[in-house]
Design a protein around this motif. Structure first.
Motif, PDB file in Angstrom:
ATOM      1  N   TYR A 366       0.826  -1.213   0.000  1.00  0.00           N
ATOM      2  CA  TYR A 366       0.000   0.000   0.000  1.00  0.00           C
ATOM      3  C   TYR A 366       0.864   1.269   0.000  1.00  0.00           C
ATOM      4  N   TYR A 372       0.444   6.893  -3.338  1.00  0.00           N
ATOM      5  CA  TYR A 372       0.715   6.931  -1.897  1.00  0.00           C
ATOM      6  C   TYR A 372       2.205   6.996  -1.576  1.00  0.00           C
TER       7      TYR A 372
ATOM      8  N   ALA B   3      -7.124   9.646   5.676  1.00  0.00           N
ATOM      9  CA  ALA B   3      -7.948   8.552   6.169  1.00  0.00           C
ATOM     10  C   ALA B   3      -7.537   7.205   5.594  1.00  0.00           C
ATOM     11  N   ASP B   6      -9.019   5.182   2.544  1.00  0.00           N
ATOM     12  CA  ASP B   6      -8.361   5.027   1.242  1.00  0.00           C
ATOM     13  C   ASP B   6      -7.865   3.618   0.994  1.00  0.00           C
ATOM     14  N   LEU B   7      -7.680   2.852   2.062  1.00  0.00           N
ATOM     15  CA  LEU B   7      -7.042   1.546   1.923  1.00  0.00           C
ATOM     16  C   LEU B   7      -8.007   0.569   1.244  1.00  0.00           C
ATOM     17  N   ILE B   9      -8.327  -2.676   0.190  1.00  0.00           N
ATOM     18  CA  ILE B   9      -7.539  -3.859   0.514  1.00  0.00           C
ATOM     19  C   ILE B   9      -7.552  -4.893  -0.620  1.00  0.00           C
ATOM     20  N   VAL B  12      -4.934  -3.683  -3.152  1.00  0.00           N
ATOM     21  CA  VAL B  12      -3.568  -3.853  -2.650  1.00  0.00           C
ATOM     22  C   VAL B  12      -3.190  -5.337  -2.623  1.00  0.00           C
ATOM     23  N   GLU B  24      -9.920 -12.586   6.646  1.00  0.00           N
ATOM     24  CA  GLU B  24      -8.643 -11.863   6.691  1.00  0.00           C
ATOM     25  C   GLU B  24      -8.811 -10.430   6.190  1.00  0.00           C
ATOM     26  N   ARG B  27     -10.431  -8.346   8.916  1.00  0.00           N
ATOM     27  CA  ARG B  27      -9.560  -8.174  10.088  1.00  0.00           C
ATOM     28  C   ARG B  27      -8.377  -7.260   9.747  1.00  0.00           C
ATOM     29  N   PHE B  28      -7.700  -7.522   8.620  1.00  0.00           N
ATOM     30  CA  PHE B  28      -6.532  -6.706   8.255  1.00  0.00           C
ATOM     31  C   PHE B  28      -6.937  -5.257   8.003  1.00  0.00           C
ATOM     32  N   GLN B  31      -7.290  -3.692  11.440  1.00  0.00           N
ATOM     33  CA  GLN B  31      -6.008  -3.578  12.151  1.00  0.00           C
ATOM     34  C   GLN B  31      -5.081  -2.571  11.469  1.00  0.00           C
ATOM     35  N   LEU B  32      -5.019  -2.617  10.142  1.00  0.00           N
ATOM     36  CA  LEU B  32      -4.131  -1.690   9.440  1.00  0.00           C
ATOM     37  C   LEU B  32      -4.670  -0.270   9.512  1.00  0.00           C
ATOM     38  N   GLY B  34      -5.832   1.055  12.206  1.00  0.00           N
ATOM     39  CA  GLY B  34      -5.222   1.556  13.433  1.00  0.00           C
ATOM     40  C   GLY B  34      -3.769   1.947  13.227  1.00  0.00           C
ATOM     41  N   VAL B  35      -3.040   1.121  12.478  1.00  0.00           N
ATOM     42  CA  VAL B  35      -1.628   1.416  12.214  1.00  0.00           C
ATOM     43  C   VAL B  35      -1.514   2.689  11.371  1.00  0.00           C
ATOM     44  N   LEU B  36      -2.377   2.814  10.362  1.00  0.00           N
ATOM     45  CA  LEU B  36      -2.310   4.001   9.499  1.00  0.00           C
ATOM     46  C   LEU B  36      -2.695   5.268  10.263  1.00  0.00           C
ATOM     47  N   HIS B  38      -1.934   5.748  13.317  1.00  0.00           N
ATOM     48  CA  HIS B  38      -0.721   6.074  14.067  1.00  0.00           C
ATOM     49  C   HIS B  38       0.312   6.750  13.166  1.00  0.00           C
ATOM     50  N   VAL B  39       0.543   6.197  11.962  1.00  0.00           N
ATOM     51  CA  VAL B  39       1.580   6.784  11.115  1.00  0.00           C
ATOM     52  C   VAL B  39       1.145   8.134  10.535  1.00  0.00           C
TER      53      VAL B  39
END
Lengths: 488, 96
Positions: A366, A372, B3, B6-7, B9, B12, B24, B27-28, B31-32, B34-36, B38-39
């Motif tokens: 991604y 991105y 935001a 945009d992901l 999934i 990707v 999956e 769930r991913f 979870q991702l 939350g990670v995004l 953070h970043v």
């Protein structure tokens, strides 16, 4: 106290071998018996080959008898994290993807260990492809912390740290991409050294994030770390990022008394989230250095809070690129269900990779994808520059930095496995070292009230491992934490 | 860099040549997310005029002497191949 043979440091065992008090075969047999006795509960090993190890031990005894000892590591069993290639041995990366893979050649570190006479002993468990901080992400089941079997050993080199702590290997090699040597060393009460990026060859290491990965030792003492580093460090034409630098006699230098040093305390490493018992142990270590005449200065690494974000973008991006090679074609798991070539990739990767690897491949793909790249990957690389500058700025005033290794002691199995971000935050104090390419070491600096080890991290200047090891040894010599062993 | 809405999934996962189960995927994505989140804090850093770091110690112009040396023998190179015939890796048909 560590009286059993299998708990003694490498330097001491080397002297016993030299004096003829013990043979390498005796030592190897003691270690094999120890693994038989404790590994059913610790589970540090993915596999081992006792017959081959005993044959290597016999050859070592013959060399010594003939006066042809190859070096101080001759005849000592050293474990290898199951991502480091040893010709003819399995290399699984604790992944179903490589469950049946046999290394066709030696990694440079393995061939250097062999040239030093060391016995390549066993394949040690890890988080799949070195992605994780607890060794729970192994396709073959988790390793347990030898100090408390209900807790994790840390990760990703959890098998390496647990094996050294439990007396199942005299020393071990791990790999460190964001803390994967130092954090398990801290959680298992052993010494773990991540060398400067480029000091140790990565040839034959299954790649995770190539701009961050470094191989390094996990040992019982600082002197042992110096011995192993001396054997594996140095330029290798087969790793284009390997740096041409002289390899000093680390073990000789570390035995000399050094200091006093100017030590920096980065204030950002002592904030929210730091366990009070860990904080107290690290404060005591700082007080020790002050009492030895070291100048202690508070320093600031202002971009610390961005480290986790930068790391998880860069490491995931490099992971998605490196792991593209696992496609079911030339080696590794191949799906039996595939209908055509492209379907073979999709299914082989889906069947071969575990959840954390898939998450990081998705994240990395991604952040590198069209539209991105600039916002995530390029920006992360720029913030990486700022993080590196913070350290180099601090080194204008101080020789090294003193911090906790992990914000918390060993946690319980399953405690963090449902929340990837909580797991990632375990690496908050170790990640900056990888992003900046610096050497870092973790050494035991105390125990919690419940008996869990606590690690002290020292961060040094590029290629000044000898000084870093001296600073670590000056603490170790005044304390006896490193002589304690778990009751198993 | 905002935001994680945009992901995409599925897109990707296709790029990554990775088949995901519906479970999956869900769930991913969460979870991702939350990670995004953070970043996303990296967007507050002023990076104007800052050069990117690809390696902490960049090494340039690494030349190797053009000297013949034995490579990996074919048998060793093919040792881990899932299927092989006549010193070649066998794969499903690529072109009709």
């Amino acid at each position: 106290m560590a009286s059993a043979l299998f708990h003694r440091p490498a330097a001491e065992l080397s002297a016993l071998l030299d004096s003829g008090a013990i043979s390498s075969v005796e030592l190897m047999q003691a270690v094999i018996d120890r693994v038989k006795a404790v590994d059913p509960s610790v589970r540090a090993f993915n596999s081992s080959d006792p017959d081959s190890a005993l044959a290597q031990a016999r050859a070592s005894d013959e060399r010594r008898a003939a006066g042809r000892r190859l070096g101080p590591l001759d005849g000592l069993p050293i474990g290898l994290k199951d991502v480091i290639a040893v010709e003819g041995q399995p290399l699984t990366a604790s992944s179903k993807m490589l469950a049946n893979f046999i290394s066709p050649y030696d990694s440079t570190v393995a061939s250097r260990l062999k040239a030093a006479g060391a016995i390549c002993w066993g394949r040690l468990n890890l988080d799949e492809f070195a992605m994780g901080s607890s060794t729970e992400n192994s396709a073959f089941g988790p390793t347990r912390n030898p100090w408390d079997l209900s807790r994790v050993p840390g990760g990703s080199s959890g098998g390496s740290a647990a094996a050294v702590a439990a007396g199942e290997a005299v020393a071990a090699l791990g790999s460190d991409t964001g803390g994967s040597i130092r954090q398990p060393a801290a959680l298992c009460g052993v010494v773990g050294l991540k060398p400067t990026y480029g000091l140790v060859s990565r040839y034959g290491l299954a790649a995770f994030a190539s701009s961050l990965d470094q191989i390094g030792p996990l040992t019982r003492t600082v002197e042992d770390a110096a011995l192993v580093l001396g054997a594996i460090a140095g330029h290798d034409p087969r790793d284009s990022t390997s740096v041409r630098s002289e390899v000093p006699d680390y073990a000789g230098l570390v035995r000399r008394r050094g200091g006093p040093w100017r030590l920096g305390i980065p204030k950002e490493y002592f904030g929210q989230g730091l366990d009070p018992e860990v904080a107290a142990a690290v404060e005591n270590a700082i007080a020790h250095y002050r009492s030895q005449g070291c100048e202690i200065r508070e320093v600031s690494l202002p971009h610390t809070r961005y480290g986790i974000g930068v790391y998880y973008i860069i490491a995931a991006a490099e992971c998605s690129s490196n792991l593209a090679r696992y496609d079911g074609v030339r080696y590794g798991h191949r799906s039996r269900e595939a209908t055509d070539a492209v379907d073979l990739y999709f299914r082989s990767r889906a069947e071969g990779f575990g959840a954390e690897v898939k998450r990081r491949v998705i994240l990395g793909t991604y952040v590198l994808s069209s539209g991105y790249y600039d916002a995530f990957y390029l920006r992360a690389q720029k913030v990486r520059t700022l993080i590196r500058r913070d350290f180099l700025e601090a080194y204008r005033e101080v020789d090294a930095l003193v911090t906790p290794t992990s914000p918390i002691p060993a946690f319980r199995l399953g405690e963090k496995s449902a929340d990837p971000l909580a797991m990632y935050l375990c690496d908050i104090y170790t990640i900056g070292v990888n992003l900046a390419g610096l050497p870092g070491i973790s050494l035991p600096c105390g125990f919690t009230a419940s008996g869990l080890p606590i690690g002290l991290q020292l961060i040094g200047q590029p290629f000044k491992e000898a000084e870093l090891l001296s600073i670590a040894r000056s603490y170790e010599q005044a304390h006896d934490w490193h002589t304690r062993v778990p009751s198993l | 860099m905002s935001a994680h809405a945009d992901l995409d999934i599925d897109h990707v996962a296709r790029l990554a040549r990775l088949a995901l189960t519906p479970e999956e995927r869900a769930r991913f994505a969460s979870q991702l997310g939350g990670v995004l989140d953070h970043v996303a804090q990296l967007s507050e850093v002023d990076v104007s005029g800052i050069e990117p770091t690809a390696h902490a110690f960049p090494v340039f112009n690494v030349w190797a002497e053009d000297k013949p040396a034995p490579g990996l023998p074919v048998e060793a190179a093919l040792r881990n191949a899932p299927a092989q015939r006549d010193h070649m890796v066998v794969v499903p048909k690529v072109v009709e």
